[in-house]
Design an enzyme around this catalytic site. Structure first.
Site, PDB file in Angstrom:
ATOM      1  N   CYS A  72       0.822  -1.309  -0.002  1.00  0.00           N
ATOM      2  CA  CYS A  72      -0.099   0.005   0.034  1.00  0.00           C
ATOM      3  C   CYS A  72       0.750   1.407  -0.015  1.00  0.00           C
ATOM      4  O   CYS A  72       0.674   2.082  -0.562  1.00  0.00           O
ATOM      5  CB  CYS A  72      -1.117   0.043   1.260  1.00  0.00           C
ATOM      6  SG  CYS A  72      -0.271  -0.113   2.897  1.00  0.00           S
ATOM      7  N   HIS A 127      -2.761   0.965   6.980  1.00  0.00           N
ATOM      8  CA  HIS A 127      -3.122   0.974   5.375  1.00  0.00           C
ATOM      9  C   HIS A 127      -2.993   2.470   4.936  1.00  0.00           C
ATOM     10  O   HIS A 127      -3.236   3.393   5.694  1.00  0.00           O
ATOM     11  CB  HIS A 127      -4.152   0.361   5.236  1.00  0.00           C
ATOM     12  CG  HIS A 127      -4.585   0.273   3.727  1.00  0.00           C
ATOM     13  ND1 HIS A 127      -3.814  -0.806   3.088  1.00  0.00           N
ATOM     14  CD2 HIS A 127      -5.512   0.355   2.964  1.00  0.00           C
ATOM     15  CE1 HIS A 127      -4.158  -0.902   1.640  1.00  0.00           C
ATOM     16  NE2 HIS A 127      -5.141  -0.031   1.751  1.00  0.00           N
ATOM     17  N   HIS A 139      -5.888   1.550  -4.106  1.00  0.00           N
ATOM     18  CA  HIS A 139      -4.932   0.979  -3.089  1.00  0.00           C
ATOM     19  C   HIS A 139      -4.399  -0.363  -3.496  1.00  0.00           C
ATOM     20  O   HIS A 139      -5.160  -0.995  -4.373  1.00  0.00           O
ATOM     21  CB  HIS A 139      -5.503   1.244  -1.607  1.00  0.00           C
ATOM     22  CG  HIS A 139      -6.710   0.511  -1.598  1.00  0.00           C
ATOM     23  ND1 HIS A 139      -7.098  -0.085  -0.347  1.00  0.00           N
ATOM     24  CD2 HIS A 139      -7.840   0.331  -2.307  1.00  0.00           C
ATOM     25  CE1 HIS A 139      -8.160  -0.458  -0.305  1.00  0.00           C
ATOM     26  NE2 HIS A 139      -8.575  -0.274  -1.636  1.00  0.00           N
TER      27      HIS A 139
END
Length: 172
Positions: A72, A127, A139
């Site tokens: 990510c 994240h 993402h």
């Protein structure tokens, strides 16, 4: 005291440079001040999603930061460089600590290219994702889903172990 202007009809893939010269109107004459330093602004295409959507489906790779495979924060690092030509920190924590804070509660103030940061319920960055406008984010989720576009609110409800923690801007 405020430097502000509006441009129309500009190409979203061009970098523009500005020098500002103030003036004061005295009767029928303008008295000019000195030219400013050069300001530059890289405009994004109106639809950021169309520019970056070719990277949907690129593989998730822990520790990666290229389209051949990224996690990510590797994806967001790459995307900000690709879109704005700016180097940002490699990790989610580094990305949280850089850039400019944007009000996470006012999505209407978010701009395409902002970094959305999520935390675990137990604490710590879990994240990061790239805001692409219209309530959507892109993402690199994991090795099951790879790189995808999702609705921000859907993801917030879907992943109950995470919560929206911050939004950071690197584009200005």
């Amino acid at each position: 005291g405020t430097l502000k202007w509006t441009d129309t009809g500009l190409n979203g893939e061009t970098k523009y440079y500005y020098r500002i010269r103030p003036y004061k109107q005295l009767n029928d004459n303008r008295v000019y001040g000195a030219l400013s330093s050069v300001y530059s602004k890289q405009l994004l295409p109106k639809n950021l999603e169309s520019l970056i959507k070719n990277y949907v489906g690129k593989p998730y790779k822990h520790g990666g930061n290229t389209p051949k495979g990224w996690d990510c924060s590797g994806f967001t690092q790459w995307a900000v460089k690709y879109l704005f030509g700016k180097n940002i920190p490699r990790t989610g924590t580094g990305q949280l600590n850089g850039g400019k804070a944007v009000d996470k509660k006012k999505m209407s103030t978010w701009k395409p290219g902002d970094i959305i940061i999520w935390n675990y319920n137990s604490g710590g960055v879990s994240h990061v994702s790239l805001y692409i406008g219209d309530g959507k984010m892109m993402h690199s989720l994991n090795d099951k889903y790879d790189t995808l576009i999702q609705d921000v609110k859907y993801y917030d409800r879907w992943d109950t172990c995470n919560y929206l923690y911050a939004v950071r801007r690197y584009s200005d």
